[in-house]
Design a protein around this motif. Structure first.
Motif, PDB file in Angstrom:
ATOM      1  N   LEU A 359      -0.864  14.986  -3.374  1.00 48.60           N
ATOM      2  CA  LEU A 359      -0.820  13.770  -2.426  1.00 48.60           C
ATOM      3  C   LEU A 359      -0.541  12.361  -3.286  1.00 48.60           C
ATOM      4  O   LEU A 359      -1.800  11.945  -3.796  1.00 48.60           O
ATOM      5  CB  LEU A 359      -2.248  13.748  -1.822  1.00 48.60           C
ATOM      6  CG  LEU A 359      -2.628  14.709  -0.894  1.00 48.60           C
ATOM      7  CD1 LEU A 359      -3.986  14.908  -0.235  1.00 48.60           C
ATOM      8  CD2 LEU A 359      -1.648  14.982   0.533  1.00 48.60           C
ATOM      9  N   PRO A 360       0.509  11.862  -3.583  1.00 56.15           N
ATOM     10  CA  PRO A 360       0.729  10.727  -4.441  1.00 56.15           C
ATOM     11  C   PRO A 360      -0.041   9.589  -3.552  1.00 56.15           C
ATOM     12  O   PRO A 360      -0.393   9.347  -2.605  1.00 56.15           O
ATOM     13  CB  PRO A 360       2.213  10.706  -4.288  1.00 56.15           C
ATOM     14  CG  PRO A 360       2.541  11.488  -3.079  1.00 56.15           C
ATOM     15  CD  PRO A 360       1.836  12.420  -2.814  1.00 56.15           C
ATOM     16  N   GLY A 361       0.027   8.544  -4.685  1.00 54.17           N
ATOM     17  CA  GLY A 361      -0.960   7.399  -4.109  1.00 54.17           C
ATOM     18  C   GLY A 361      -2.422   7.539  -3.940  1.00 54.17           C
ATOM     19  O   GLY A 361      -2.934   8.165  -4.775  1.00 54.17           O
ATOM     20  N   MET A 362      -2.716   7.042  -2.914  1.00 55.22           N
ATOM     21  CA  MET A 362      -4.404   7.310  -2.301  1.00 55.22           C
ATOM     22  C   MET A 362      -4.491   7.474  -0.988  1.00 55.22           C
ATOM     23  O   MET A 362      -4.502   6.362  -0.387  1.00 55.22           O
ATOM     24  CB  MET A 362      -4.768   6.014  -2.976  1.00 55.22           C
ATOM     25  CG  MET A 362      -6.418   6.230  -2.719  1.00 55.22           C
ATOM     26  SD  MET A 362      -7.521   4.531  -3.538  1.00 55.22           S
ATOM     27  CE  MET A 362      -7.119   4.732  -5.271  1.00 55.22           C
ATOM     28  N   PRO A 363      -4.232   8.745  -0.342  1.00 57.59           N
ATOM     29  CA  PRO A 363      -4.285   8.920   0.928  1.00 57.59           C
ATOM     30  C   PRO A 363      -5.850   8.562   1.258  1.00 57.59           C
ATOM     31  O   PRO A 363      -6.933   8.956   0.608  1.00 57.59           O
ATOM     32  CB  PRO A 363      -4.019  10.216   1.067  1.00 57.59           C
ATOM     33  CG  PRO A 363      -4.372  10.970  -0.418  1.00 57.59           C
ATOM     34  CD  PRO A 363      -4.000   9.874  -1.313  1.00 57.59           C
ATOM     35  N   HIS A 364      -5.829   7.883   2.559  1.00 58.31           N
ATOM     36  CA  HIS A 364      -7.092   7.685   3.164  1.00 58.31           C
ATOM     37  C   HIS A 364      -7.609   8.743   4.029  1.00 58.31           C
ATOM     38  O   HIS A 364      -7.470   8.582   5.120  1.00 58.31           O
ATOM     39  CB  HIS A 364      -7.181   6.302   3.797  1.00 58.31           C
ATOM     40  CG  HIS A 364      -8.686   5.850   4.227  1.00 58.31           C
ATOM     41  ND1 HIS A 364      -8.673   4.862   5.249  1.00 58.31           N
ATOM     42  CD2 HIS A 364      -9.806   5.662   3.551  1.00 58.31           C
ATOM     43  CE1 HIS A 364      -9.975   4.415   5.380  1.00 58.31           C
ATOM     44  NE2 HIS A 364     -10.499   5.061   4.446  1.00 58.31           N
ATOM     45  N   LEU A 365      -7.997   9.800   3.479  1.00 56.76           N
ATOM     46  CA  LEU A 365      -8.393  11.055   4.244  1.00 56.76           C
ATOM     47  C   LEU A 365      -9.574  11.009   5.360  1.00 56.76           C
ATOM     48  O   LEU A 365      -9.323  11.391   6.287  1.00 56.76           O
ATOM     49  CB  LEU A 365      -8.619  12.121   3.314  1.00 56.76           C
ATOM     50  CG  LEU A 365      -7.460  12.746   2.628  1.00 56.76           C
ATOM     51  CD1 LEU A 365      -7.698  13.748   1.608  1.00 56.76           C
ATOM     52  CD2 LEU A 365      -6.292  13.335   3.680  1.00 56.76           C
ATOM     53  N   LEU A 379      -2.430  17.736   9.843  1.00 54.08           N
ATOM     54  CA  LEU A 379      -3.345  16.555   9.473  1.00 54.08           C
ATOM     55  C   LEU A 379      -2.582  15.591   9.249  1.00 54.08           C
ATOM     56  O   LEU A 379      -1.511  15.576   8.473  1.00 54.08           O
ATOM     57  CB  LEU A 379      -4.143  17.003   8.444  1.00 54.08           C
ATOM     58  CG  LEU A 379      -4.928  15.707   7.474  1.00 54.08           C
ATOM     59  CD1 LEU A 379      -5.761  15.068   8.128  1.00 54.08           C
ATOM     60  CD2 LEU A 379      -5.536  16.317   6.332  1.00 54.08           C
ATOM     61  N   ALA A 380      -2.653  14.425   9.696  1.00 53.33           N
ATOM     62  CA  ALA A 380      -1.898  12.968   9.405  1.00 53.33           C
ATOM     63  C   ALA A 380      -2.890  12.084   8.644  1.00 53.33           C
ATOM     64  O   ALA A 380      -3.822  11.743   9.120  1.00 53.33           O
ATOM     65  CB  ALA A 380      -1.476  12.249  10.583  1.00 53.33           C
ATOM     66  N   THR A 381      -2.477  11.610   7.405  1.00 60.28           N
ATOM     67  CA  THR A 381      -3.301  10.516   6.943  1.00 60.28           C
ATOM     68  C   THR A 381      -2.317   9.134   6.264  1.00 60.28           C
ATOM     69  O   THR A 381      -1.514   9.565   5.730  1.00 60.28           O
ATOM     70  CB  THR A 381      -4.034  11.190   5.619  1.00 60.28           C
ATOM     71  OG1 THR A 381      -4.783  10.260   4.880  1.00 60.28           O
ATOM     72  CG2 THR A 381      -3.079  11.844   4.641  1.00 60.28           C
ATOM     73  N   PRO A 382      -3.128   8.006   6.386  1.00 63.73           N
ATOM     74  CA  PRO A 382      -2.231   7.010   5.998  1.00 63.73           C
ATOM     75  C   PRO A 382      -2.462   7.136   4.234  1.00 63.73           C
ATOM     76  O   PRO A 382      -3.357   7.787   3.887  1.00 63.73           O
ATOM     77  CB  PRO A 382      -2.946   5.832   6.410  1.00 63.73           C
ATOM     78  CG  PRO A 382      -4.407   6.302   6.971  1.00 63.73           C
ATOM     79  CD  PRO A 382      -4.327   7.719   7.388  1.00 63.73           C
ATOM     80  N   ASN A 383      -1.953   5.948   3.846  1.00 69.09           N
ATOM     81  CA  ASN A 383      -1.879   5.876   2.377  1.00 69.09           C
ATOM     82  C   ASN A 383      -2.271   4.526   1.899  1.00 69.09           C
ATOM     83  O   ASN A 383      -1.674   3.431   2.271  1.00 69.09           O
ATOM     84  CB  ASN A 383      -0.670   6.520   1.529  1.00 69.09           C
ATOM     85  CG  ASN A 383      -0.877   6.844   0.056  1.00 69.09           C
ATOM     86  OD1 ASN A 383      -1.317   5.995  -0.775  1.00 69.09           O
ATOM     87  ND2 ASN A 383      -0.609   8.128  -0.023  1.00 69.09           N
ATOM     88  N   ILE A 384      -3.251   4.402   0.966  1.00 68.65           N
ATOM     89  CA  ILE A 384      -3.676   3.077   0.611  1.00 68.65           C
ATOM     90  C   ILE A 384      -3.098   2.459  -0.408  1.00 68.65           C
ATOM     91  O   ILE A 384      -2.655   1.197  -0.559  1.00 68.65           O
ATOM     92  CB  ILE A 384      -5.180   3.079   0.096  1.00 68.65           C
ATOM     93  CG1 ILE A 384      -6.197   3.351   1.389  1.00 68.65           C
ATOM     94  CG2 ILE A 384      -5.728   1.853  -0.363  1.00 68.65           C
ATOM     95  CD1 ILE A 384      -7.777   3.761   0.778  1.00 68.65           C
ATOM     96  N   LYS A 385      -2.308   3.206  -1.114  1.00 71.11           N
ATOM     97  CA  LYS A 385      -1.134   2.689  -2.003  1.00 71.11           C
ATOM     98  C   LYS A 385       0.228   2.820  -1.982  1.00 71.11           C
ATOM     99  O   LYS A 385       0.951   2.171  -2.412  1.00 71.11           O
ATOM    100  CB  LYS A 385      -1.684   3.214  -3.462  1.00 71.11           C
ATOM    101  CG  LYS A 385      -2.903   2.957  -4.118  1.00 71.11           C
ATOM    102  CD  LYS A 385      -3.057   3.542  -5.768  1.00 71.11           C
ATOM    103  CE  LYS A 385      -4.402   2.988  -6.300  1.00 71.11           C
ATOM    104  NZ  LYS A 385      -4.546   3.546  -7.651  1.00 71.11           N
ATOM    105  N   GLU A 386       0.526   3.641  -1.045  1.00 70.84           N
ATOM    106  CA  GLU A 386       2.070   3.897  -0.867  1.00 70.84           C
ATOM    107  C   GLU A 386       2.401   3.553   0.467  1.00 70.84           C
ATOM    108  O   GLU A 386       1.414   3.696   1.390  1.00 70.84           O
ATOM    109  CB  GLU A 386       2.486   5.612  -1.114  1.00 70.84           C
ATOM    110  CG  GLU A 386       2.069   5.920  -2.489  1.00 70.84           C
ATOM    111  CD  GLU A 386       2.938   5.180  -3.574  1.00 70.84           C
ATOM    112  OE1 GLU A 386       4.079   4.809  -2.924  1.00 70.84           O
ATOM    113  OE2 GLU A 386       2.693   5.231  -4.825  1.00 70.84           O
ATOM    114  N   GLY A 387       3.359   3.198   0.820  1.00 72.37           N
ATOM    115  CA  GLY A 387       3.879   2.869   2.279  1.00 72.37           C
ATOM    116  C   GLY A 387       4.431   4.252   3.074  1.00 72.37           C
ATOM    117  O   GLY A 387       5.499   4.572   3.076  1.00 72.37           O
TER     118      GLY A 387
END
Length: 516
Positions: A359-365, A379-387
């Motif tokens: 999971l590259p970046g920092m996913p906000h699980l 499962l769908a998760t946004p990412n705090i560091k990656e777009g």
């Protein structure tokens, strides 16, 4: 109360490099700050002034707060009393860690307890007319309030003061009668939504991450960064029942990343930030089935309803630290992020890590959601560091797709009755955008801009999934209500930096479209 807590901000400080003479600074602190924040900086009327508690206050802003005061709080301006170098000295002082972690155990927690209305003394009927299952509690960080909102009419029912810097999301209980708040500096507050009154408060820690409530409504547990503990409370009046030290078998201490409730397991699940372990804590009165692996330590408690509360702990050794995690809808597995960009899947029954996910970046699980996609749960998760938004098959733990967004996001939400998932673009220059994703094509079908130039964040749906509520994360902000199918704006309510909003039905039914 909100004013008391906000005063914490004020004493926090700016980006200092020049340190005033220590003796002078300490005397200034005692003279101007100790009365509200405590000689030891652990907080009294005002919040604790420790680096662990001040992460939300940027140092460059803190200097101005100390100098000019803060509107709508009890924090005065010190520009006529203190020179700039003296203010800078206070800044440096409050951002200096204490030499030792302060003691905050049963004695201190019990002494902090405030009971405003004893259990059973308030009426059981709401003092307002509204559908309880469709109530929202909207947290307004701008002036430390929360608004109880009618989810059918989108009219405010009541606005209440809160403790400073609420954190981790309030939790509804007992069919929507009660809601529990956790503040960054450890205060747990119980609010009776039927009677629009606080009924009890207690300081469960000094720096708290979040709280969870047992599905039967009997217990509240707080996860703490400082001290390194989990605090179990009697939900009736927030009396402390047990303080569990977060240590491994060798005595290594850890902050607690987060704690959540696993309803069908009758337990809480907590992740440790500094030791590679996940803990499951039973809240059954008797030892859990399959007692092997549980550490049982009875705690005697007075009172008719609680004779012995075990809170047995089962430690699960894992491969790496977990900073953030998501629980499956079946509550048998969790997926957490590690510090090296790897996702780790932990089986709570097998008591071990069973898969890794890159999971590259920092996913906000902890903001992850699930839905059915082509016959499988994803499962769908946004990412705090990656777009990007990551879509993961929860059976194989393979990544199905990375959906490119206009910047890193923080919150993602959906509803079982909605074909769409909404995700913000919380970080970066496109923070005013909100993406809408088709859950079957996995494509962005609409991009909204609710308030140009202001941050759009944290969607939550109504009970029936027909409307989506979006926060304009600004002191001069708003709550924007959209038709969840046409994406047309329905209503806009001015609010002071509304952050999260929490629907009774969606939270209590553990909807797959919202965080738990």
């Amino acid at each position: 109360m909100k004013q008391i807590l906000t005063s914490l901000l004020l004493l926090c400080a700016s980006s200092a490099t020049v340190i005033a003479e220590p003796t002078q600074t300490e005397e200034l602190y005692k003279q101007h700050c100790a009365e509200c924040h405590g000689v030891d900086r652990l907080g009294l009327m005002g919040p604790a002034l420790l680096p662990q508690n001040l992460k939300r206050l940027r140092q460059q802003s803190a200097f101005s707060v100390i100098q000019n005061g803060r509107a709508a709080t009890q924090m005065p301006a010190f520009k006529d009393k203190l020179m700039p170098d003296q203010i800078q000295g206070l800044v440096d002082l409050v951002y200096t860690p204490l030499k030792e972690i302060p003691a905050w155990g049963m004695k201190e927690i019990k002494a902090s307890q405030l009971v405003y209305h004893a259990p059973g003394t308030l009426p059981d009927k709401p003092v307002f007319d509204a559908e309880i299952d469709n109530l929202f509690m909207v947290v307004e960080l701008g002036d430390h309030h929360a608004t109880l909102l009618n989810g059918d009419t989108f009219e405010p029912i009541h606005r209440l003061p809160t403790r400073f810097a609420l954190h981790g999301g309030p939790k509804w209980a007992e069919g929507g009668r009660y809601i529990y708040f956790a503040s960054r500096d450890g205060w747990i507050s119980k609010f009776d939504a039927f009677n629009l009154k606080y009924v009890a408060e207690v300081r469960a820690g000094i720096n708290t991450r979040n709280l969870a409530v047992s599905h039967d409504g009997r217990y509240v547990i707080a996860a703490n960064y400082l001290p390194h503990t989990l605090t179990v409370l009697d939900a009736r009046d927030l009396s402390p029942l047990k303080v569990i030290e977060a240590k491994d078998e060798n005595g290594n201490s850890s902050r607690v990343s987060a704690v959540y409730t696993a309803d069908p397991r009758n337990s809480f699940v907590a992740a440790m930030k500094d030791i590679p372990e996940v803990w499951e804590i039973s809240y059954l009165d008797e030892p859990p089935a399959g007692f092997s692996g549980w550490v049982h330590d009875y705690n005697k408690v007075s009172g008719d309803a609680h004779k012995e509360e075990p809170f047995a702990v089962r430690r699960i050794q894992i491969k790496d630290y977990l900073d953030d995690f998501f629980m499956t809808q079946e509550y048998d597995r969790i997926i957490g992020t590690t510090r090296n960009g790897q996702g780790q899947v932990v089986d709570l029954d097998l008591r071990r890590s069973v898969a890794n996910v890159t999971l590259p970046g920092m996913p906000h699980l902890s903001s992850g959601i699930t839905w059915n996609y082509q016959g499988k749960t994803v499962l769908a998760t946004p990412n705090i560091k990656e777009g990007q938004v990551t879509i993961i098959n929860t059976k194989t733990w393979e990544i199905i797709k990375q959906i490119k967004t206009e910047g890193p996001g923080f919150f993602m939400r959906s509803h079982e009755k909605s074909p769409y998932a909404w995700v913000d673009v919380f970080f970066g220059p496109n923070k005013d955008l909100m993406h809408v994703i088709d859950k079957q094509t996995l494509e962005i079908v609409k991009t909204l801009k609710p308030a140009p130039g202001k941050t759009s964040a944290h969607v939550e749906f109504t009970q029936d999934g027909k409307y989506a509520l979006v926060s304009i994360w600004d002191d001069d902000g708003a709550l924007v209500v959209y038709d969840a199918n046409t994406f047309e704006e329905v209503k806009r309510l001015p609010m002071k930096k509304p952050s999260g909003k929490y629907n009774v039905h969606n939270k209590l039914t553990r909807s797959a479209g919202t965080s738990h």
